[in-house]
Design an enzyme around this catalytic site. Structure first.
Site, mmCIF file in Angstrom:
data_model
loop_
_atom_site.group_PDB
_atom_site.id
_atom_site.type_symbol
_atom_site.label_atom_id
_atom_site.label_comp_id
_atom_site.label_asym_id
_atom_site.label_seq_id
_atom_site.Cartn_x
_atom_site.Cartn_y
_atom_site.Cartn_z
ATOM 1 C CD GLU A 85 -2.906 1.113 2.352
ATOM 2 O OE1 GLU A 85 -3.279 0.005 2.782
ATOM 3 O OE2 GLU A 85 -3.306 2.195 2.803
ATOM 4 C CE LYS A 280 -6.232 -1.175 5.405
ATOM 5 N NZ LYS A 280 -5.284 -0.380 4.643
ATOM 6 C CG ASP A 296 0.245 -16.947 11.134
ATOM 7 O OD1 ASP A 296 -0.477 -16.206 10.451
ATOM 8 O OD2 ASP A 296 -0.092 -18.098 11.484
ATOM 9 C CG HIS A 393 -3.764 7.808 0.396
ATOM 10 N ND1 HIS A 393 -4.677 6.798 0.418
ATOM 11 C CD2 HIS A 393 -3.030 7.648 1.489
ATOM 12 C CE1 HIS A 393 -4.494 6.067 1.493
ATOM 13 N NE2 HIS A 393 -3.503 6.578 2.162
HETATM 14 C C1 MEV Z 1 -5.617 3.427 5.099
HETATM 15 O O1 MEV Z 1 -4.922 2.264 4.732
HETATM 16 C C2 MEV Z 1 -5.632 3.578 6.599
HETATM 17 C C3 MEV Z 1 -6.464 4.748 7.129
HETATM 18 O O2 MEV Z 1 -7.803 4.645 6.626
HETATM 19 C C4 MEV Z 1 -6.455 4.623 8.623
HETATM 20 C C5 MEV Z 1 -7.381 5.579 9.347
HETATM 21 O O3 MEV Z 1 -8.407 5.984 8.775
HETATM 22 O O4 MEV Z 1 -7.077 5.876 10.526
HETATM 23 C C6 MEV Z 1 -5.922 6.046 6.679
#
Ligand code: MEV
Length: 439
Positions: A85, A280, A296, A393
């Site tokens: 990513e 995430k 793992d 991004h």
């Molecule tokens: C993207 O991979 C992760 C984010 O969405 C985490 C977040 O929103 O805190 C940017």
């Protein structure tokens, strides 16, 4: 019509690819070429990868990058990260640099216990089962001596075996809930081998236990398996600094930043839709280091998300506060990691990653990974409450589009410069690239 194949695993690699080409890729010879393109030139290295798993046709690359400048418990480390990513490694590096000049990250391991369970059915008097368990327990421990001998030499082994009556949840369901210390290994094989032996002895001895009725003697082992839920294999990472050192620009003071940041964290604490995305972001950092060090990541993911739900509601793993003018941001997560065994001495890139990290113990790797997660979360939330996430991004997105278009170095430089002041969209990048190419 496609007919099923039997004995696929017995075919040679070439035969497998031929079958695939013939069956599913008839009109796509290019796809078959790609499979071959990703083979390693070094046939010994390729064979090593082929043998990690079954039915291997090729290799699947992930970028292996480095996030430098991580000051962790006063030691300056560079973190190897395997992740596809865009922006993740850049964000980690940025957070590392930011906190390095504010005392760095602190991390401590709270506990390192791993769990495994023998799940079984028993129909009869629970008190008799307790009596039997007490009698058979030393025999079970004795029976696994050949397995535990080496682990005990390294300071680990079996910490406890408990009998648990689970019949309130499920008819006839009992378990042996076992606790292990597996030192520097993740311990899956060790734990599962011990559990299977325990189950064996438990079942066999029950047949000889005089106090049992015939029915009680028929203990049925359902399964023996480690648990990836490791709430007692816990690590904490933390950063802190005076509020006024936290942030300062034309728009926001340190105090305002801290308040907005804490509110963002509180939202993730109370709102599962946000908590999942928030966590995430933490996993972006965690998985990348876990993967680079040959651990793992599925086990880590499962365990951490279960921990995030331990209150009954899925919630943020990280927390933040201001007290006496000091901003503190921290996280506690369960992590079962290994730095010996498994892939650690087999996969050359894993060996390299562990060398980069100066051959950490499992305990130290837990701290490093917890820091990677916290850094990633800090960077993400900081972007979200200031510039928004898309700015960073889109820069990386720009590079992806340029690579897809086989842009030259000069074209990349020119367009990176142009898009500092223009919005990146797929069509705007293509348009600008065409303009340059027509000049
Ligand atoms: C993207 O991979 C992760 C984010 O969405 C985490 C977040 O929103 O805190 C940017």
């Amino acid at each position: 019509m496609i007919s099923p194949i039997s004995g696929f695993s017995k075919l040679t690699k070439k035969e497998k690819i031929d079958w695939l080409a013939e069956t599913y890729l008839k009109d796509q010879p290019e796809d078959v070429r790609v499979l071959r393109q990703y083979w390693n030139e070094d046939s010994r290295l390729q064979q090593l990868h082929d043998e990690f798993t079954e039915n291997t046709l090729s290799n699947f690359y992930l970028p292996f990058g480095l996030a430098p400048n991580f000051l962790i418990n006063k030691e300056l480390l560079a973190l190897p990260m395997a992740i596809e990513e865009s922006s993740v490694i850049a964000a980690a590096s940025k957070a590392a640099k930011f906190w390095r000049s504010r005392g760095g990250f602190k991390a401590e391991v709270i506990d390192m216990q791993k769990i495994g369970q023998v799940h079984f059915s028993y129909t009869g008097d629970p008190e008799k089962l307790t009596g039997f368990f007490e009698e058979v327990k030393p025999k079970m421990i004795e029976a696994v001596k050949p397995i535990t001998k080496n682990m005990e030499k390294r300071g680990g082994g079996i910490l406890n075996i408990e009998l648990k009556d689970k019949t309130e949840s499920l008819n006839n369901y009992f378990q042996l809930h076992c606790t292990f210390d597996t030192q520097d290994s993740m311990g899956a094989n060790f734990i599962n081998s011990c559990l299977e032996k325990f189950a064996d002895v438990f079942q066999q001895e029950a047949k000889e236990f005089e106090a049992f009725t015939e029915e009680e003697k028929q203990i049925e082992i359902i399964m023996s398996i480690l648990s990836n839920y490791v709430p007692h294999c816990l690590v904490r990472s933390e950063v802190s600094c005076p509020v006024e050192e936290l942030f300062e620009d034309d728009q926001m003071s340190g105090q305002e930043f801290a308040e907005k940041f804490i509110q963002a964290i509180k939202i993730a604490e109370v709102e599962p839709y946000r908590a999942v995305t928030h966590n995430k972001g933490i996993m972006n950092g965690i998985d990348a280091v876990v993967l680079a060090t040959g651990n793992d990541f599925r086990a880590v993911e499962a365990g951490i998300h279960a921990y995030a739900s331990k209150s009954g509601n899925y919630s943020s793993l990280s927390h933040a506060k201001v007290e006496d003018g000091i901003f503190t941001f921290w996280m506690e997560i369960p992590l079962a990691l290994g730095t010996v065994g498994g892939l650690t001495s087999l996969h050359p890139l894993v060996k390299l990653a562990l060398d980069i990290l100066q051959q950490p113990s499992a305990k130290k790797l837990m701290k490093i990974v917890a820091v990677a997660g916290l850094a990633q979360n800090f960077a993400a939330v900081r972007s979200l409450i200031t510039t928004g996430i898309q700015q960073g991004h889109m820069k990386m997105h720009l590079m992806n589009i340029l690579n897809q278009q086989n842009a030259t170095r000069e074209e990349k430089l020119a367009l990176t410069d142009y898009f500092k002041h223009h919005t990146v969209t797929h069509s705007s990048v293509i348009e600008q690239l065409q303009k340059i190419r027509l000049q």
